[in-house]
Scaffold this active site. Structure first.
Site, PDB file in Angstrom:
ATOM      1  N   GLU A   1      58.103   4.540  18.822  1.00  0.00           N
ATOM      2  CA  GLU A   1      57.917   6.173  18.191  1.00  0.00           C
ATOM      3  C   GLU A   1      58.377   7.060  19.434  1.00  0.00           C
ATOM      4  O   GLU A   1      57.925   8.320  19.176  1.00  0.00           O
ATOM      5  CB  GLU A   1      56.461   6.455  17.357  1.00  0.00           C
ATOM      6  CG  GLU A   1      56.474   5.706  16.228  1.00  0.00           C
ATOM      7  CD  GLU A   1      57.147   6.595  15.111  1.00  0.00           C
ATOM      8  OE1 GLU A   1      57.765   7.479  15.364  1.00  0.00           O
ATOM      9  OE2 GLU A   1      57.206   5.854  14.101  1.00  0.00           O
TER      10      GLU A   1
ATOM     11  N   LYS B   1      67.053  15.904  17.531  1.00  0.00           N
ATOM     12  CA  LYS B   1      66.604  14.619  16.827  1.00  0.00           C
ATOM     13  C   LYS B   1      65.600  15.310  15.864  1.00  0.00           C
ATOM     14  O   LYS B   1      64.677  15.907  15.965  1.00  0.00           O
ATOM     15  CB  LYS B   1      65.935  13.883  17.824  1.00  0.00           C
ATOM     16  CG  LYS B   1      65.007  12.533  17.231  1.00  0.00           C
ATOM     17  CD  LYS B   1      64.396  11.907  18.227  1.00  0.00           C
ATOM     18  CE  LYS B   1      63.258  10.951  17.559  1.00  0.00           C
ATOM     19  NZ  LYS B   1      62.299  10.419  18.462  1.00  0.00           N
TER      20      LYS B   1
ATOM     21  N   THR C   1      60.803  10.721  35.294  1.00  0.00           N
ATOM     22  CA  THR C   1      60.422  11.775  34.501  1.00  0.00           C
ATOM     23  C   THR C   1      59.043  12.299  34.633  1.00  0.00           C
ATOM     24  O   THR C   1      58.824  13.754  34.588  1.00  0.00           O
ATOM     25  CB  THR C   1      60.720  11.447  32.774  1.00  0.00           C
ATOM     26  OG1 THR C   1      62.013  10.771  32.807  1.00  0.00           O
ATOM     27  CG2 THR C   1      60.550  12.476  31.797  1.00  0.00           C
ATOM     28  N   ALA C   2      58.172  11.518  34.747  1.00  0.00           N
ATOM     29  CA  ALA C   2      56.696  11.816  34.980  1.00  0.00           C
ATOM     30  C   ALA C   2      56.697  12.829  36.089  1.00  0.00           C
ATOM     31  O   ALA C   2      55.973  13.719  35.944  1.00  0.00           O
ATOM     32  CB  ALA C   2      55.973  10.607  34.951  1.00  0.00           C
TER      33      ALA C   2
ATOM     34  N   ILE D   1      64.668   2.814  45.602  1.00  0.00           N
ATOM     35  CA  ILE D   1      63.956   2.171  44.260  1.00  0.00           C
ATOM     36  C   ILE D   1      64.341   2.738  42.973  1.00  0.00           C
ATOM     37  O   ILE D   1      64.612   1.844  41.985  1.00  0.00           O
ATOM     38  CB  ILE D   1      62.439   2.368  44.525  1.00  0.00           C
ATOM     39  CG1 ILE D   1      61.690   1.662  45.761  1.00  0.00           C
ATOM     40  CG2 ILE D   1      61.583   2.053  43.184  1.00  0.00           C
ATOM     41  CD1 ILE D   1      60.388   2.059  46.028  1.00  0.00           C
TER      42      ILE D   1
ATOM     43  N   LEU E   1      53.999   6.257  33.243  1.00  0.00           N
ATOM     44  CA  LEU E   1      54.143   4.729  33.127  1.00  0.00           C
ATOM     45  C   LEU E   1      52.842   4.259  33.901  1.00  0.00           C
ATOM     46  O   LEU E   1      52.144   3.017  33.493  1.00  0.00           O
ATOM     47  CB  LEU E   1      55.457   3.891  33.496  1.00  0.00           C
ATOM     48  CG  LEU E   1      56.573   4.429  32.475  1.00  0.00           C
ATOM     49  CD1 LEU E   1      57.955   3.791  32.878  1.00  0.00           C
ATOM     50  CD2 LEU E   1      56.277   4.009  30.953  1.00  0.00           C
TER      51      LEU E   1
END
Ligand SMILES: Cc1cc2nc3c(=O)[nH]c(=O)nc-3n(C[C@H](O)[C@H](O)[C@H](O)COP(=O)(O)OP(=O)(O)OC[C@H]3O[C@@H](n4cnc5c(N)ncnc54)[C@H](O)[C@@H]3O)c2cc1C
Length: 499
Positions: A337, A80, A17-18, A44, A328
């Site tokens: 959260e 959401k 995602t990053a 990977i 990450l």
């Protein structure tokens, strides 16, 4: 850092995602002014979680000109409105952290002060009854409202979201290279990164590198040794097991976070399936017990559950030399959260804002690092709050977190609220006053007083105000359709063949 070198070639390492958020945003905003390459390895793969988001993602999509229904269809997304926290204050108790405003603030005092005054005068209605997003969420309802009066985020399928971003980025000129990064080559004079060396003797040179290789941090840590500040003493969870399963009911417009005796479980409803998982502290729960607990509480699994190990903490420098670590690779606060995709978004937009005209300066890096660190520290404090402020003492885990020292910044916030009902949002902090109020009260902190301005209202005026605000919420929610029906109409997607 070599300050004289013009930045033209940007190389992103990693396509989770990053990596793809960064690629899509740079390609869309900078266009042909940069030469953009992303290297990723299918062998990977990505971490495969990260499916619950928060409202600023709506704005990120707007900046990139992404039509909402198209994005939602592609990512099997749902809306959401917040997070339902079960068993956090104590077993059997639930509260909802919504994205909405409650009641009506006065410039001098938030709505909680007026509600607390009402409570002292015998009003029995819950604080929850004053927030459209909260009431709609619990009733499983959703619609866009005029003037953006419904504040929402999304649940997305992480893999499909990545694919969607990749398509955008490639259409805007980003080049994808498949391959495993075997080594990072440093410039012998400057110490900057000169190139990524891939399996099969390929070499990818760049002026600026973005490390999106996940927890590995291949560039920022493996090559540049930027260092890591470990927050494990505040965030004791270090393990997760994730799975994808069938729905147990219609997809609700909220994430569920269910506390257990050594951590918590998540449920994230997408259009075609449920994302589920368990987060736990390996010092307090064995892997097998965590697995049993997870698998006994989800619908029919669609994939083999997989384990994830993690460490809470932050890179000492997220921008170091000619490398910026995003996602990450830059740091992690456990997902309670659902804030990591947001931290990626912040880093991406911040990096583009600091994109130098010609060369990179140390000042840019220092400013980036200060701002990024402040964001993650504020999120860290908010997450720790859920563990510290609770009546749970029923297991060694909960006794440990109840007794652990917490950052002074959080201590001060809790004390201020406990004594006065006040919360102040500092330095463009992510979480608004109402988020803190909902979570602090939800976790069991009762303010001992409130702002005296609330007493300015006569009893009949207060009655009328509270009644009017509650009526507004009730009548607005009554007009809303069921969330799942709205999603089906607005952005309903066929179930993907493989996802
Ligand atoms: C249990 C858990 C739950 C989470 N839930 C949420 C949530 O609900 N909401 C939220 O916002 N965030 C959540 N997160 C965080 C979220 O997963 C990440 O923010 C998001 O997935 C981004 O990950 P990434 O791109 O940084 O890393 P990854 O997805 O790990 O991607 C790393 C990329 O680097 C590539 N790579 C690595 N090494 C090499 C190499 N040697 N050569 C070539 N390529 C390489 C990989 O192939 C991959 O493409 C959660 C995290 C965990 C651990």
């Amino acid at each position: 850092m070599n300050e004289d070198k013009p930045v033209r070639r940007i190389v992103i390492a990693g396509g989770g995602t990053a990596g793809w958020m960064m690629a899509a945003a740079i390609a869309r905003t900078m266009g042909h002014t940069v030469d953009l390459t992303l290297v990723e390895s299918e062998a990977i793969g990505t971490i495969g979680v990260g499916e619950s988001t928060i409202p600023p993602l709506v704005n990120f999509n707007r900046i990139l000109g992404i039509p909402e229904p198209e994005f939602m269809r592609a990512a099997q997304a749902t809306f959401k409105l917040g997070i339902l926290f079960d068993n956090w204050k104590h077993d059997g108790h639930s509260y909802f952290h919504s994205f909405g405003l409650s009641g009506k603030d006065h410039w001098s005092a938030g709505f909680q002060h007026f509600w607390l005054h009402g409570k002292a005068r015998g009003h029995a209605q819950s604080y929850d009854d004053y927030c459209v997003e909260l009431v709609a969420g619990l009733q499983g309802k959703f619609a866009h409202l005029p003037e953006e009066r419904m504040n929402y985020a999304y649940h997305v399928d992480a893999t499909l979201y990545g694919r969607f971003l990749r398509k955008l980025a490639e259409a805007d000129g980003a080049r994808r290279v498949e391959g495993k990064i075997a080594r990072v080559e440093l410039d012998s004079e400057s110490g900057d990164i000169a190139a990524l060396l891939l399996d099969g003797d390929r070499r990818i040179e760049g002026d600026m590198f973005v490390d999106c290789t996940g927890f590995r941090g291949l560039l920022i840590d493996g090559a540049l040794h930027a260092g890591f500040e470990d927050w494990g003493h505040w965030l004791p969870n270090d393990s997760a097991i994730a799975v994808q399963s069938d729905h147990l009911g219609p997809p609700m417009p909220y994430t569920q976070a269910i506390a257990h005796d050594a951590g918590w479980q998540w449920r994230i409803p997408l259009q075609h399936r449920m994302g589920a998982g368990i987060v736990y502290s390996s010092g307090y729960l064995s892997r097998d017990a965590a697995y049993e607990r997870l698998m006994s509480s989800v619908g029919t699994p669609r994939i083999e559950p997989f384990d994830i190990k993690f460490r809470g903490g932050v890179r000492r420098k997220q921008w170091f030399r000619n490398c910026v670590a995003v996602g990450l690779a830059g740091g992690f606060v456990e997902p309670l959260e659902a804030t990591t995709v947001h931290l990626i978004q912040r880093a991406v937009l911040r990096f583009i804002r600091m994109m130098p005209n010609g060369r990179v300066s140390e000042c840019d890096a220092a400013e980036f690092n200060d701002q990024q660190r402040l964001d993650i520290e504020q999120i860290r404090d908010f997450v720790i709050l859920h563990y510290k402020a609770t009546n749970r003492r029923d297991s060694p885990f909960w006794r440990h977190v109840a007794n652990m020292p917490i950052p002074a910044s959080l201590e001060q916030k809790i004390e201020l609220f406990r004594e006065t009902g006040r919360v102040f949002r500092k330095n463009e902090e992510l979480f608004a006053e109402n988020s803190w109020v909902q979570v602090m009260m939800g976790q069991g902190i009762e303010p001992q007083s409130y702002h005296p301005i609330a007493e300015k209202l006569r009893d009949d005026e207060l009655d009328r105000l509270l009644q009017m605000l509650r009526d507004n919420v009730t009548s607005t929610v009554a007009t809303l359709p069921e969330h799942h029906a709205y999603v089906a109409r607005y952005c309903g997607a066929e179930a993907p063949a493989t996802a």
